[in-house]
Design a protein around this motif. Structure first.
Motif, short mmCIF file in Angstrom:
data_model
loop_
_atom_site.label_atom_id
_atom_site.label_comp_id
_atom_site.label_asym_id
_atom_site.label_seq_id
_atom_site.Cartn_x
_atom_site.Cartn_y
_atom_site.Cartn_z
N VAL A 12 32.10 35.22 -50.44
CA VAL A 12 31.13 34.31 -49.82
C VAL A 12 31.13 34.49 -48.31
O VAL A 12 32.19 34.43 -47.66
N SER A 67 31.62 26.88 -48.03
CA SER A 67 31.12 27.73 -49.12
C SER A 67 30.17 26.93 -50.01
O SER A 67 30.41 25.75 -50.31
N TYR A 68 29.07 27.56 -50.40
CA TYR A 68 28.06 26.99 -51.29
C TYR A 68 27.17 25.95 -50.61
O TYR A 68 26.34 25.31 -51.27
N GLN A 69 27.35 25.75 -49.30
CA GLN A 69 26.63 24.68 -48.62
C GLN A 69 26.01 25.17 -47.31
O GLN A 69 26.42 26.20 -46.77
N GLY A 74 26.99 31.67 -51.40
CA GLY A 74 27.70 31.19 -52.58
C GLY A 74 26.82 30.44 -53.56
O GLY A 74 25.93 29.68 -53.17
N GLU A 75 27.06 30.69 -54.81
CA GLU A 75 26.40 30.00 -55.91
C GLU A 75 27.47 29.44 -56.86
O GLU A 75 28.51 30.06 -57.05
N ARG A 77 24.70 26.37 -55.65
CA ARG A 77 24.49 25.65 -54.41
C ARG A 77 24.98 24.20 -54.52
O ARG A 77 24.89 23.57 -55.58
N LEU A 79 27.92 23.04 -54.49
CA LEU A 79 29.19 22.78 -55.16
C LEU A 79 30.18 22.21 -54.14
O LEU A 79 30.33 22.75 -53.05
#
Length: 303
Positions: A12, A67-69, A74-75, A77, A79
């Motif tokens: 990521v 991460s994811y934000q 990152g997937e 989204r 999380l």
């Protein structure tokens, strides 16, 4: 000075801002800080304001979208995975060590709201962080199991986990993901029974006061199992030997968490209570932030 930078947490790519001191010179060595944003927040909001002011006092400071934000990769989204959030902070420390003007022996970490819980958590096992400070700390694990210090009955926790399990199965078989709000999404969702944290959270995240297009104020519902399994405080008595500064408002409904961390810590510690401040007021209200910043500057002077 603010530079847009990036680093990686495994696969990521993390989007970050590097705040540099006034009169910055690459020929000097500076103490450095990692700043961790609240749950649902991004680097341009309160954590970025704190970073800019700390940098003005001589600290190289990196803040980033988790991460994811936000603008990070990152997937799936949105999380909210506490263990990955902690690893993000470690990776931010890795990044700082690659900068020739950073004194790697003088690094600290700070966080706001959930970021405060993650700062405490990472410092327990990340010895490169020599000091840790929090503002309005609200640890995600402890907070999910005891809302504002009031324990959630085990039966309710299990019911939530059962719901998450069903949703994970549904998504594995093609269903759309479900999201839950960190703060109310509409003004009409607020009434006289709404806690100050959520009432003021709406005002910060849902209005021009603090809203940002990358800050959705929501999280993936299937994050809940990870939150329930996580503890930011479990190893404080044994492993958090670095100096600890806890900043909390006297009127903050989350002050209970700073009180808990203070009681658990057996190392150098201070609980600094900002009279009259609520949880969210310490995000951006000048009369309160103006008290928190000098305290943090003095505290991180130990680096």
């Amino acid at each position: 000075m603010v530079e847009t930078v990036s680093f990686r947490n495994k696969a990521v790519e993390i989007s970050a801002h590097l705040h540099l001191p006034d009169n910055f010179s690459e020929d000097k060595k500076y103490p450095a800080l990692v700043g961790i944003h609240p749950a649902g927040g991004v680097k341009e909001q309160t954590i970025g304001q704190y970073a800019a002011r700390l940098a003005a006092h001589g600290f190289v400071t990196v803040v980033y979208d988790s991460s994811y934000q936000g603008a990070s990769g990152g997937e799936p989204r949105l999380l909210e995975d506490p263990t990955i959030r902690v690893e993000d902070a470690r990776c931010a420390a890795d990044f700082l060590t690659t900068l020739p003007y950073v004194d790697v022996d003088r690094m600290g970490v700070f966080g706001i709201c959930a970021g405060g819980g993650y700062a405490i958590s990472v410092a327990q096992t990340e010895r490169r962080f020599k000091a840790v400070a929090t503002v309005s700390a609200a640890p995600m694990g402890e907070g999910s199991r005891a809302f504002l210090g009031h324990p959630t009955p085990v039966a309710e926790q299990i019911a939530t986990l059962e719901m998450v399990a069903k949703q994970r199965t549904a998504e594995a078989n093609g269903a759309e993901p479900l999201y839950a709000p960190f703060v109310p999404e509409k003004l009409e969702d607020i009434d006289e029974n709404t806690p100050d944290l959520l009432r003021e959270g709406y005002d910060y995240y849902r209005t021009p006061r603090g809203q940002h297009p990358n800050s959705k104020g929501r999280f993936l519902l299937t994050s809940m199992d990870r939150m329930f399994a996580f503890s930011a405080f479990d190893q404080i008595p044994e492993l958090l030997t670095q100096p600890l500064l806890l900043i909390a408002g006297s009127k903050a409904d989350t002050k209970v968490f700073s009180d808990q961390a203070y009681e658990l810590s057996k190392g150098p510690k201070e609980l600094f209570v900002v009279d009259g401040a609520t949880h969210i007021a310490l995000y951006d209200v000048p009369e309160y932030v103006d008290q928190a910043i000098p305290k943090m500057v003095d505290f991180f002077g130990v680096l």
